[in-house]
Write an enzyme that holds these catalytic residues in place. Structure first.
Site, short mmCIF file in Angstrom:
data_model
loop_
_atom_site.label_atom_id
_atom_site.label_comp_id
_atom_site.label_asym_id
_atom_site.label_seq_id
_atom_site.Cartn_x
_atom_site.Cartn_y
_atom_site.Cartn_z
N GLY A 99 0.75 -1.19 -0.15
CA GLY A 99 -0.16 -0.09 0.02
C GLY A 99 1.03 1.35 0.03
N CYS A 100 1.77 1.43 0.53
CA CYS A 100 2.63 2.32 0.65
C CYS A 100 3.51 2.80 -0.63
CB CYS A 100 3.73 2.33 2.11
SG CYS A 100 2.76 2.23 3.71
N THR A 101 4.01 1.51 -1.03
CA THR A 101 4.46 1.82 -2.36
C THR A 101 3.60 2.34 -3.33
OG1 THR A 101 6.39 0.10 -1.74
CG2 THR A 101 5.69 0.46 -4.06
#
Length: 165
Positions: free
Chosen positions: A60-62
């Protein structure tokens, strides 16, 4: 029992809550290179989009970080800088930045001082979010929580409206 100097240090670490209309405070964090950055100076010349991720190099962060990467020139054209903020170490951030070719600085807040002041700390985890500070430092928009794919688009739409006004 804490000593006086320990208590003073603990109090200095605690920042006032930052809400719409408040200014980005003076707090020193490390960037991905391990260099000290006083975040209050980031808004001297440009507006700033500060997006928060729970953990570097996770799916998700990527997704969120690459979304900001892909439209980074659009923010720059509106006189805004983009910064990623997380509790990750500068070393973890450097590795992620190189792996995903992220063109913006990553700020490390292991004590969660700024993350907490932005009300994006929940049970020791960072809530995926973004904050938009206009030039000079006033907070003008925030999204907590926000979906990874939506964060870059919503931030850019707000910056475009701000510049059109």
């Amino acid at each position: 029992m804490a000593t006086v100097s320990q208590r003073v240090f603990a109090e200095a670490e605690k920042l006032a809550t930052i809400d719409i209309g408040d200014s980005l405070p003076s707090v020193t964090l490390k960037n991905e290179k391990g260099e000290d950055v006083d975040v209050s100076t980031l808004v001297a010349e440009k507006g700033v989009v500060l997006f928060l991720v729970p953990k570097a190099d996770t799916p998700g962060c990527t997704n969120q970080a690459c979304g900001f990467r892909d439209i980074y020139p659009d923010f720059a054209s509106h006189n805004f800088d983009v910064y990623c903020l997380s509790a990750d170490s500068p070393a973890a951030q450097t590795k992620w930045q190189a792996k995903k070719n992220l063109p913006y600085a990553l700020l490390s807040d292991p004590k969660r001082a700024l993350i907490t002041a932005l009300k994006a700390n929940e049970g020791g985890k960072t809530k995926r979010s973004h904050f938009i500070f206009e030039k000079g430092g006033k907070l003008v928009d925030k999204k907590i929580p926000v979906k990874p794919a939506d964060s870059p688009k919503l931030a850019l739409e707000f910056v475009e409206k701000l510049n059109a006004a």
